[in-house]
Design a protein around this motif. Structure first.
Motif, PDB file in Angstrom:
ATOM      1  N   ASP A 108     -35.097   1.585  -8.131  1.00 30.46           N
ATOM      2  CA  ASP A 108     -34.324   2.812  -7.872  1.00 30.46           C
ATOM      3  C   ASP A 108     -34.271   3.584  -9.201  1.00 30.46           C
ATOM      4  O   ASP A 108     -33.228   3.733  -9.819  1.00 30.46           O
ATOM      5  CB  ASP A 108     -32.926   2.493  -7.343  1.00 30.46           C
ATOM      6  CG  ASP A 108     -32.195   1.441  -8.144  1.00 30.46           C
ATOM      7  OD1 ASP A 108     -32.861   0.582  -8.721  1.00 30.46           O
ATOM      8  OD2 ASP A 108     -30.957   1.484  -8.204  1.00 30.46           O
TER       9      ASP A 108
ATOM     10  N   THR B 232     -26.363   6.708 -14.096  1.00 29.76           N
ATOM     11  CA  THR B 232     -24.983   7.116 -13.817  1.00 29.76           C
ATOM     12  C   THR B 232     -24.177   7.070 -15.124  1.00 29.76           C
ATOM     13  O   THR B 232     -23.395   7.973 -15.431  1.00 29.76           O
ATOM     14  CB  THR B 232     -24.370   6.177 -12.761  1.00 29.76           C
ATOM     15  OG1 THR B 232     -25.247   6.153 -11.649  1.00 29.76           O
ATOM     16  CG2 THR B 232     -23.008   6.615 -12.331  1.00 29.76           C
TER      17      THR B 232
ATOM     18  N   GLU C 110     -25.026   5.254  -6.997  1.00 26.77           N
ATOM     19  CA  GLU C 110     -25.830   6.283  -6.329  1.00 26.77           C
ATOM     20  C   GLU C 110     -25.715   6.159  -4.811  1.00 26.77           C
ATOM     21  O   GLU C 110     -25.668   5.049  -4.272  1.00 26.77           O
ATOM     22  CB  GLU C 110     -27.274   6.175  -6.803  1.00 26.77           C
ATOM     23  CG  GLU C 110     -27.395   6.753  -8.201  1.00 26.77           C
ATOM     24  CD  GLU C 110     -28.592   6.286  -8.986  1.00 26.77           C
ATOM     25  OE1 GLU C 110     -28.972   6.979  -9.929  1.00 26.77           O
ATOM     26  OE2 GLU C 110     -29.132   5.225  -8.660  1.00 26.77           O
TER      27      GLU C 110
END
Ligand code: GLU
Length: 917
Positions: free
Chosen positions: A523, A697, A747
């Motif tokens: 990811d 993030t 996410e």
């Protein structure tokens, strides 16, 4: 007589022409370095060729006078030039070495004899008696610059061997668009240490400016240390790269670009090569192997002799040229035609060609403009500028191709710059061919559902151990592009973050930069910082940061939830309105005559009138209509009817609103969540929140300029113990166990996956940003395009959607929460006793109140009767009770009062009302 005079003039002219015309034998001198056999050979070939085909200088024969010199021997050079001049040469060609060439040049200048050179010379101003056919270095440098611009090189290393190289590349070094590192090769022939340090520096573009004989060794050593892979790009400045054996490098998929002045496919060149190789011009004697290839300098020498011969031939037709005058270096004697010849050569080559009609055309004689042929040689158009340097030449741009070897992909001209003739489709096809059957190393990190270990992975081997969305995605892309792949887990388990102090990357990005992996998939969020370091494919998924938190607790059902549709205030207002309207009706009814009626209609003129709207009746009427039950009495006067009408309207609206709202209140679950958004999180300190350490993030909050997120970052970074987790899984685990005291920023795509399986967790609020996942590739990877287009194809075919559904909703417990939720939803459609119990309570309470009131009335009546009849209260109560329990009796005798005097209105009422049935 006239004829005799004409003949005499003609004979005189012919004799004069014979005297002034070029001699039968024209000597030309060539000075060559002793080891440079090829130059000498080219010179001789050119002379033989001109003498053989008789198109140029048809009445004269060129004779080559050759002198050989040890390189850099200027003393002997001077002597040899003087010797040639004594022999009456019309021009001197060569030599190639700089020192000797300068000596030759100065003598030629002094003696006004044309000096024709074919060597690399960095001089900016030319000599009067010299022309040089070698492309002028500033023009070459411009060519390098234009081509590198086209190749989109920004940072590169220049590898050079001699200082001449730096002079050659001077204008390139001054170009601001490039960031250049310069490294000089040592002279011991082992270039590996230097190449290794280039590899470590992460540079992928190398400009190689080394001697022709060193090119192969450098490339070979580069291949040995892994600098000849798909990710490296070479630009080789040599004009003779086509003479290098590239077989070893052809299949490495390295981008190797070079240039050439002679096009081997050109018809004139091919013809020359054939005659050169077959020894046609050497009377059948074939060439030794090592001389069979034609170098640029040899071709230039061949062209030089032709340019000279053509100029001499042309000049001869317009002026008288006298050659064969012996010149002595010791005297101050010069060759008087040298100046015109060298100027003619400069002018001749630079004049516009093709101005008038062709000589074969019928209009040729009528035109006042002559037709000029292009002066084309083996090295293309030959043109000099006023300084005698070669200008307006054309270069072929070459690339090493797997299928074809060295392939022409474009041309460069001084005016037009670099023009790639290869179409985009061809370029793409080349890359796709390189990718086919290649085995790419794919770096992954274990994160659900992107890349996971299968159950019992120890029983499996290689790629079979892994499963997940990204694993399937790579498989689909590999099917489209026809490559093989091997997965490996990234050593430090990181995706890739940059150390703030050292500037070094870790994780998958480090592996890509070190070329230990060809693709990185997980990811992997595409961020600006990462995009600067590596390449990313087209995004395969879009997402944004959101919050995962414990699902809000359901509010316990309220017994009196039927009161919820209206707030407490509304209930109070309604009760007040009820009392107010009842009293108003009572007063108005007393005021208006229509409400006073005859109590006994059989008495025509009654002595008393009765009003139905007593206070109690009013209260009864108003409540009856409010509860939609109607009332026995009806208003008759206009005013009372208005009050009743308005009340009914009020009732209609209130009851409708209540009914509508009640349905919603009883069926929709009320949730009780302490946070609804990131702002809520930022405002409070009780619930801790964090995110995955060193992920995108984490960087988002660290680098954010938005005050709310800055506050959140401050809270997160100051929290002790740390609120950051090593992985998303750890964060989710922490949320599950924290009992609502920890929220995790993650996410949305991963949140979506988690909430499908962990039904006690949910996403809170919307997305804080918008970004995408992509496949990471080493910087400058040629495979970014093919991988991106494969992703696009998978998107368009709906394959990505299928993969997402498979890994989000179907496999690994997907859909569990959806089933539970639908069960819950079904349950919430039914109303339980918890929801409507309050209504029962009200009903029971009302019934109890009614019983209480009835008991009171009963006892009051019994006491009254006992008083009237003089009986005891107990007897009377017993009598009445006995009558009540005797259910078979449905009529009751009237109890007569003892004396009329004692009769009162209440007893009348009692008598009438005590008779039933
Ligand atoms: N997708 C993130 C990354 O590429 C990791 C997860 C996160 O930071 O939320 O770094």
């Amino acid at each position: 007589m006239r004829l005799a005079i004409f003949n005499a003039i003609f004979i005189f002219c012919c004799c004069a022409w014979r005297v002034l015309a070029l001699p039968d034998t024209i000597f030309i001198g060539g000075i060559f370095d002793a080891h440079d056999e090829r130059q000498e050979l080219a010179f001789r070939y050119a002379v033989e060729k001109i003498n053989a085909d008789r198109k140029i200088l048809p009445r004269s024969t060129l004779r080559a006078q050759i002198e050989k010199l040890p390189a850099d021997d200027s003393f002997h050079a001077s002597k040899r030039v003087c010797k040639l001049l004594r022999n009456g040469v019309a021009a001197i060609f060569g030599p190639q070495s700089e020192n000797t060439a300068n000596h030759v040049q100065s003598i030629c200048d002094a003696k006004e004899v044309p000096h024709i050179e074919t060597r690399w010379d960095y001089k900016v101003t030319g000599d009067v008696y010299s022309v040089n056919l070698y492309p002028h270095p500033p023009a070459l440098s411009q060519a390098y610059r234009d081509i590198l611009m086209q190749l989109q090189w920004k940072n590169f290393v220049i590898l050079y061997d001699s200082n001449d190289g730096l002079v050659r590349l001077q204008s390139l070094l001054q170009e601001k668009a490039f960031s250049i590192t310069i490294r000089q090769l040592n002279s011991d022939g082992d270039y590996r240490p230097l190449l290794k340090s280039i590899k470590r520096s992460g540079e992928t573009c190398i400009l190689l400016d080394v001697a022709q004989e060193t090119i192969f060794t450098v490339l070979k050593q580069a291949a040995q240390i892994g600098l000849m892979t798909d990710y490296y790009n070479y630009f080789i400045t040599s004009l003779d790269f086509n003479l290098i054996d590239i077989e070893d490098f052809r299949y490495s998929s390295t981008n190797i670009t070079s240039i050439q002045l002679i096009s081997p496919k050109d018809a004139q060149v091919q013809q020359f090569v054939d005659s050169w190789v077959n020894g046609e011009l050497r009377h059948g004697r074939s060439l030794p192997l090592h001389l069979r290839h034609i170098t640029t300098e040899a071709a230039l020498m061949y062209d030089a002799v032709h340019v000279f011969a053509k100029a001499l031939d042309d000049l001869d037709s317009s002026s008288d040229i006298e050659i064969n005058n012996e010149l002595f270096c010791e005297s101050d004697q010069t060759w008087k035609h040298g100046n015109s010849l060298i100027n003619y050569m400069k002018w001749y080559s630079s004049r516009p060609y093709g101005v008038g009609p062709r000589p074969s055309s019928p209009y040729a004689n009528m035109s006042r403009y002559p037709y000029y042929d292009r002066l084309d040689g083996l090295t293309g158009l030959i043109k000099f500028n006023t300084e005698g340097f070669r200008s307006d030449f054309q270069l072929d741009i070459l690339e090493v191709d797997v299928k074809e070897g060295l392939k022409k992909v474009g041309t460069w001209t001084q005016v037009g710059g670099a023009n790639y003739t290869r179409s985009w489709a061809e370029a793409v096809e080349t890359v796709e061919t390189n990718l086919h059957n290649k085995t790419l190393r794919v770096s992954i990190a274990l994160t659900s559902p992107y890349a996971m270990l299968k159950e019992n992975p120890e029983r499996l081997k290689g790629n079979d151990r892994y499963e997940g969305f990204c694993i399937d995605l790579i498989d689909e892309i590999a099917k489209i592009r026809g490559f093989n792949y091997t997965f490996h887990e990234v050593g430090d388990k990181n995706y890739g973050s940059k150390d703030r102090t050292t500037g070094e990357w870790n994780g998958i990005i480090r592996e890509l930069l070190d070329h230990k992996a060809d693709l990185g998939i997980v990811d992997f969020t595409i961020t600006y910082e990462r995009e600067e370091a590596v390449d990313f494919s087209m995004p395969f998924m879009n997402l944004g940061i959101s919050i995962i938190y414990k699902k809000a607790q359901k509010k316990p059902p309220n017994l009196f939830s039927f009161t919820s549709p209206f707030s407490g205030d509304v209930w109070i207002y309604m009760a007040t309105a009820y009392l107010g309207v009842s009293v108003l009706l009572f007063i108005l009814a007393r005021m208006v005559p229509e409400e006073w009626d005859n109590p006994y209609p059989c008495i025509e003129e009654p002595e008393e009138l009765e009003n139905s709207f007593t206070l109690l009746n009013c209260l009864w009427f108003i409540i009856g209509t409010f509860l939609c039950q109607g009332g026995d009495i009806a208003p008759k006067a206009v005013s009372t009817r208005i009050v009743a009408g308005i009340w009914w309207f009020f009732t209609l609206i209130m009851i409708s609103s209540y009914t509508a709202n009640l349905a919603a209140f009883l069926t929709v679950e009320r949730m009780d969540s302490p946070i609804e958004s990131a702002e809520d999180l930022a405002k409070q300190t009780k619930i801790k929140y964090g995110c995955k350490k060193d992920g995108s993030t984490y960087s988002f909050f660290r680098d954010s300029n938005i005050p709310t997120y800055q506050r959140m970052w401050a809270a997160m970074s100051n929290a002790r113990p740390s609120v950051f987790t090593e992985s998303n899984e750890a964060g989710v685990e922490r949320v599950s166990k924290s009992n609502g005291m920890y929220a995790f920023l993650m996410e949305s795509s991963t949140i979506e996956y988690v909430v499908e399986r962990k039904c006690d967790l949910t996403q809170i609020g919307g997305l804080l940003d918008s970004k995408s996942y992509g496949i990471a590739l080493p910087p400058g990877s040629p495979y970014t395009g093919p991988i991106s287009s494969a992703i696009l194809k998978l998107k368009e075919d709906g394959e990505l959607h299928i993969l997402k559904t498979r890994w989000w909703k179907e496999r690994k417990g997907g859909g569990r929460c959806v089933t539970e939720e639908s069960k819950d939803a079904a349950n919430s459609a039914e109303l339980g006793i918890q929801n409507v119990g309050g209504v029962f309570v009200v009903m029971v309470a009302g019934s109890v109140a009614a019983i209480f009131v009835a008991c009171c009335e009963f006892m009051w009546k019994a006491r009254k009767l006992a008083t009237e009849e003089g009986a005891s209260f107990g007897d009377e109560l017993r009598k009445e009770l006995l009558f009540i329990v005797n259910c078979s009796e449905s009529s009751k005798p009237v109890r007569k009062k003892s004396s009329p005097a004692e009769t009162d209105s209440s007893s009348i009422y009692d008598e009438s009302s005590s008779t039933y049935g």
